[in-house]
Design a protein around this motif. Structure first.
Motif, short mmCIF file in Angstrom:
data_model
loop_
_atom_site.label_atom_id
_atom_site.label_comp_id
_atom_site.label_asym_id
_atom_site.label_seq_id
_atom_site.Cartn_x
_atom_site.Cartn_y
_atom_site.Cartn_z
N TRP A 1 28.93 34.68 89.32
CA TRP A 1 28.96 33.54 88.42
C TRP A 1 28.45 33.96 87.05
N LYS A 2 28.76 33.11 86.10
CA LYS A 2 28.42 33.39 84.70
C LYS A 2 27.76 32.14 84.13
N TRP A 3 26.65 32.35 83.44
CA TRP A 3 25.94 31.23 82.80
C TRP A 3 26.53 30.96 81.43
N LEU A 4 26.87 29.71 81.19
CA LEU A 4 27.33 29.28 79.88
C LEU A 4 26.18 28.69 79.08
N THR A 5 25.20 28.12 79.79
CA THR A 5 23.99 27.61 79.14
C THR A 5 23.10 28.80 78.78
N GLY B 1 26.68 19.89 89.28
CA GLY B 1 26.33 20.87 88.26
C GLY B 1 27.53 21.55 87.62
N VAL B 2 28.53 21.89 88.43
CA VAL B 2 29.72 22.56 87.91
C VAL B 2 30.46 21.65 86.92
N HIS B 3 30.42 20.36 87.19
CA HIS B 3 31.20 19.43 86.36
C HIS B 3 30.42 18.83 85.20
N THR B 4 29.09 18.74 85.32
CA THR B 4 28.31 18.05 84.29
C THR B 4 27.23 18.92 83.63
N GLY B 5 26.88 20.04 84.28
CA GLY B 5 25.78 20.85 83.77
C GLY B 5 24.42 20.39 84.27
N PHE B 6 24.38 19.25 84.96
CA PHE B 6 23.12 18.74 85.51
C PHE B 6 23.07 19.08 86.98
N PRO B 7 22.00 19.59 87.50
CA PRO B 7 20.68 19.79 86.91
C PRO B 7 20.40 21.23 86.51
N GLY C 1 22.31 23.47 84.45
CA GLY C 1 22.90 24.00 83.23
C GLY C 1 24.36 24.28 83.51
N TYR C 2 25.09 24.72 82.50
CA TYR C 2 26.52 24.99 82.66
C TYR C 2 26.74 26.42 83.14
N TYR C 3 27.63 26.55 84.11
CA TYR C 3 27.96 27.85 84.69
C TYR C 3 29.37 27.80 85.26
N GLU C 4 29.92 28.98 85.50
CA GLU C 4 31.25 29.12 86.11
C GLU C 4 31.15 30.08 87.28
N TYR C 5 31.84 29.75 88.35
CA TYR C 5 31.88 30.62 89.52
C TYR C 5 33.06 31.56 89.49
#
Length: 182
Positions: A85-89, A11-17, A19-23
């Protein structure tokens, strides 16, 4: 726990499953916070304990992901508010700023965990599940979420109240099924 870690890594690298986020929650193992890895194990354990009074692997496989998503309905707003963490999606609809893709991802990963665990777990037999001790285990699940609610910051009251009510209904349903022989 392993499945959760592998999907977090994906998930951290692809957004699956999810969504995109950062820790922003050290320490890390391969970019995933140790606390997140442990949380997958703890939440899986508590959710599986809640299902012990039930007979039937299919009920457990169906309910386990719902229990896991309900925990995340409480945990994710807490952790985002704390800056872990922060959601980018960004999605519409969302759950108090958390994209719905996160919860679909939690359901998928939890379903994979359930399918890999419950059909093979025959350790606790129905006769043992009728003891008072095993009938109290679903309360541990509820108390986890209720504890989040009790200690919530004021801006988190609404999502945590909703997740607490959902968890109470789920545990009530599990008790109802188990007392009807199910």
């Amino acid at each position: 726990m392993i499945e959760g870690f592998l999907f977090e890594e994906l998930g951290v690298h692809t957004g699956f499953p999810f969504g995109y986020y950062e820790y922003n929650f050290p320490p890390y193992i391969l970019g995933i916070p140790v606390a997140v890895i442990l949380a997958w194990g703890i939440f899986s354990f508590l959710s599986s304990l809640a299902l012990i009074p039930l007979k039937g692997q299919m009920k457990k496989i169906f309910l386990f992901p719902i229990l896991m998503v309900t925990i995340d309905l409480a945990v994710d707003p807490i952790m985002v508010t704390a800056g872990a963490w922060k959601w980018l999606t960004v999605t519409s609809p969302n759950w108090f700023g958390i994209p719905y893709t996160n919860f679909l991802g939690w359901f998928l990963v939890s379903l994979i965990i359930a399918v890999s665990y419950f059909p093979w777990n025959k350790v606790i037999r129905w006769k043992e599940r009728n003891t008072a001790f095993y009938l109290l285990l679903p309360l541990d699940y509820f108390l986890l979420i209720f504890n989040f609610f009790l200690h919530a910051k004021p801006q988190l009251t609404e999502p945590l109240l909703i997740s607490t009510i959902i968890s109470a209904l789920l545990i009530g349903g599990i008790y109802s099924w188990s007392f009807k022989g199910g």
